[in-house]
Design a protein around this motif. Structure first.
Motif, mmCIF file in Angstrom:
data_model
loop_
_atom_site.group_PDB
_atom_site.id
_atom_site.type_symbol
_atom_site.label_atom_id
_atom_site.label_comp_id
_atom_site.label_asym_id
_atom_site.label_seq_id
_atom_site.Cartn_x
_atom_site.Cartn_y
_atom_site.Cartn_z
ATOM 1 N N SER A 194 -23.140 37.965 9.495
ATOM 2 C CA SER A 194 -23.149 38.691 8.218
ATOM 3 C C SER A 194 -22.383 39.998 8.391
ATOM 4 O O SER A 194 -22.640 40.741 9.331
ATOM 5 N N VAL A 195 -21.461 40.255 7.483
ATOM 6 C CA VAL A 195 -20.624 41.461 7.555
ATOM 7 C C VAL A 195 -20.631 42.144 6.194
ATOM 8 O O VAL A 195 -20.489 41.476 5.162
ATOM 9 N N GLY A 196 -20.817 43.473 6.180
ATOM 10 C CA GLY A 196 -20.811 44.190 4.913
ATOM 11 C C GLY A 196 -20.319 45.615 5.062
ATOM 12 O O GLY A 196 -20.330 46.182 6.155
ATOM 13 N N VAL A 197 -19.891 46.193 3.960
ATOM 14 C CA VAL A 197 -19.493 47.593 3.905
ATOM 15 C C VAL A 197 -20.675 48.387 3.363
ATOM 16 O O VAL A 197 -21.217 48.060 2.303
ATOM 17 N N VAL A 198 -21.098 49.414 4.102
ATOM 18 C CA VAL A 198 -22.301 50.176 3.766
ATOM 19 C C VAL A 198 -21.922 51.618 3.441
ATOM 20 O O VAL A 198 -21.143 52.243 4.177
ATOM 21 N N ASP A 199 -22.481 52.148 2.333
ATOM 22 C CA ASP A 199 -22.180 53.532 1.979
ATOM 23 C C ASP A 199 -23.229 54.483 2.560
ATOM 24 O O ASP A 199 -24.144 54.063 3.276
ATOM 25 N N LEU A 200 -23.108 55.776 2.239
ATOM 26 C CA LEU A 200 -23.982 56.790 2.826
ATOM 27 C C LEU A 200 -25.447 56.606 2.454
ATOM 28 O O LEU A 200 -26.338 57.036 3.186
ATOM 29 N N GLN A 201 -25.710 55.978 1.324
ATOM 30 C CA GLN A 201 -27.093 55.780 0.893
ATOM 31 C C GLN A 201 -27.669 54.450 1.374
ATOM 32 O O GLN A 201 -28.752 54.047 0.964
ATOM 33 N N GLY A 202 -26.940 53.774 2.247
ATOM 34 C CA GLY A 202 -27.450 52.526 2.801
ATOM 35 C C GLY A 202 -27.343 51.351 1.855
ATOM 36 O O GLY A 202 -28.090 50.373 1.981
ATOM 37 N N LYS A 203 -26.415 51.416 0.933
ATOM 38 C CA LYS A 203 -26.203 50.301 0.002
ATOM 39 C C LYS A 203 -25.014 49.475 0.471
ATOM 40 O O LYS A 203 -23.994 50.027 0.883
ATOM 41 N N ALA A 204 -25.152 48.159 0.407
ATOM 42 C CA ALA A 204 -24.049 47.270 0.779
ATOM 43 C C ALA A 204 -23.083 47.177 -0.400
ATOM 44 O O ALA A 204 -23.398 46.584 -1.432
ATOM 45 N N VAL A 205 -21.916 47.785 -0.239
ATOM 46 C CA VAL A 205 -20.912 47.792 -1.300
ATOM 47 C C VAL A 205 -20.383 46.379 -1.523
ATOM 48 O O VAL A 205 -20.181 45.937 -2.656
ATOM 49 N N CYS A 206 -20.165 45.659 -0.436
ATOM 50 C CA CYS A 206 -19.751 44.257 -0.492
ATOM 51 C C CYS A 206 -20.141 43.615 0.834
ATOM 52 O O CYS A 206 -20.242 44.288 1.866
#
Length: 385
Positions: A93-105
């Protein structure tokens, strides 16, 4: 030595201020100084650096009582992104994570247990590049990659010391993946990063002592004490799946006999089921149990008993205020949570401790390791920068 200590303190102070702004927005410089005990000058210097680098957004001045005003600080969520990766026996599993810990994609890809380590790394390098392109994400905004996988990991060097599930021993994962992608790479045990994610962004927010237990292709646990991962000397604390239940029991993949995980994990349950009839998936086993087939009822009920015993052992050893049940088995079959909770509250947890902890579900579910790995990469970046 003195210079080294000063540099370390500066990095730690920077990380502390960053985490406070991230978790308590909007907040004033004065409030940060009060919480940390740092001087106003130090806070202003750190905030200035973070603002100049594009991480902090200052709001308009607001009233703070009796005509006084203060500037409130918050983070720009998209200013920093990281790649979170979960490696497991059967999936990547691979994802892009922002500063708030949300998976952008994010994406999930299959993985073959017997695939060579180098091949897996090359595939991950391609997946990361493709995901950034498809998501229209500028690689310059990505501060690093975090990887969570089962096994004993040297989290400082990024070397996988031993992973039964992956079939890897002493592999230099961080080094090779950095060569392939160009990003800094942080590596840790999957349940340690998942527990951290649940503590920061999931079901255990506000907990002082969180124990997370994972049941799936393996069995493991992790402990967060006052916001820090408890690691032990070799970062192997929590490998409860390889505690011995019966020295004359079934052989485990690790080479020992009678490990706890041989009574609970998916592959062992399917192996036992195949002695009665051919069962290809864990879903088939639970369907047989639902249909009332005695052998399937016995296997699943025995697994639930050992899960509950595991909770008891964790509660007795660590006295946590929160216990999180997680892993592929719990994600696939939510009823397991209620059944284990019932066993723990009535018989299998030592009576004086039955009311001493909150029994929780994993809130981040199958994305917990991915998000935790991404947050790990961000923490490493702000600590080292």
């Amino acid at each position: 030595m003195k210079k080294h200590d000063q540099d370390f303190m500066k990095r730690q102070n920077r990380l502390t201020v960053f985490e406070i702004i991230k978790n308590q927005p909007p907040i004033s410089r004065a409030s940060i100084a009060k919480q940390t005990g740092m001087s106003a000058t130090t806070i202003s210097r750190i905030v200035g650096e973070l603002t100049e680098q594009g991480y902090i957004l200052e709001s308009e001045q607001v009233s703070a009582g009796l005509g006084r005003k203060s500037t409130l600080l918050g983070l720009i969520d998209a200013s920093v992104l990281s790649i979170g990766i979960e490696l497991d026996r059967h999936k990547i599993s691979v994802g892009v994570v922002d500063l708030q810990g949300k998976a952008v994609c994010s994406e999930v890809h299959g993985h073959f247990p017997d695939e060579r380590f180098e091949t897996t790394m090359m595939r991950i390098g391609k997946i990361v590049g493709d995901l950034l392109r498809k998501g229209g994400i500028d690689p310059a905004r990505v501060v690093g990659i975090g990887v969570g996988l089962p096994g004993i990991v040297n989290n400082e060097t990024g070397i996988v010391v031993f992973s039964v599930q992956m079939g890897w021993k002493n592999v230099r994962l961080a080094e090779l993946l950095k060569d392939l992608t160009g990003f800094e790479v942080a590596v840790d045990n999957e349940l340690k990063v998942k527990a951290l994610a649940e503590h920061l962004k999931g079901s255990a927010i506000g907990s002082n002592r969180t124990a997370l237990i994972g049941f799936g292709n393996g069995v493991g646990s992790s402990l967060i004490i006052d916001g820090e991962i408890y690691r032990g000397d070799m970062n192997s604390a929590g490998e409860i799946g390889h505690t011995t239940i019966d020295p004359n029991g079934m052989l485990c993949e690790c080479g020992k006999a009678g490990c706890l995980q041989t009574y609970v994990n998916i592959s062992s349950l399917l192996l036992e089921a195949s002695k009665i009839r051919q069962v290809h998936t864990i879903e088939e086993l639970f369907e047989a149990k639902k249909a009332g087939e005695r052998w399937a009822v016995h296997l699943v009920d025995r697994a639930l008993m050992y899960m509950s015993i595991t909770v008891n052992n964790i509660v007795c050893m660590y006295n946590p205020d929160s216990v999180i049940l997680s892993g592929e088995l719990v994600d696939k079959f939510p009823d397991i949570y209620e059944e284990v909770k019932e066993l723990c509250s009535t018989t299998l947890v030592w009576e004086p401790l039955r009311e001493s902890y909150r029994f929780l579900r994993s809130e981040l579910n199958e994305q917990g390791v991915l998000i935790g790995s991404g947050l790990l990469a961000q923490t490493r970046f702000f600590t080292l920068e």
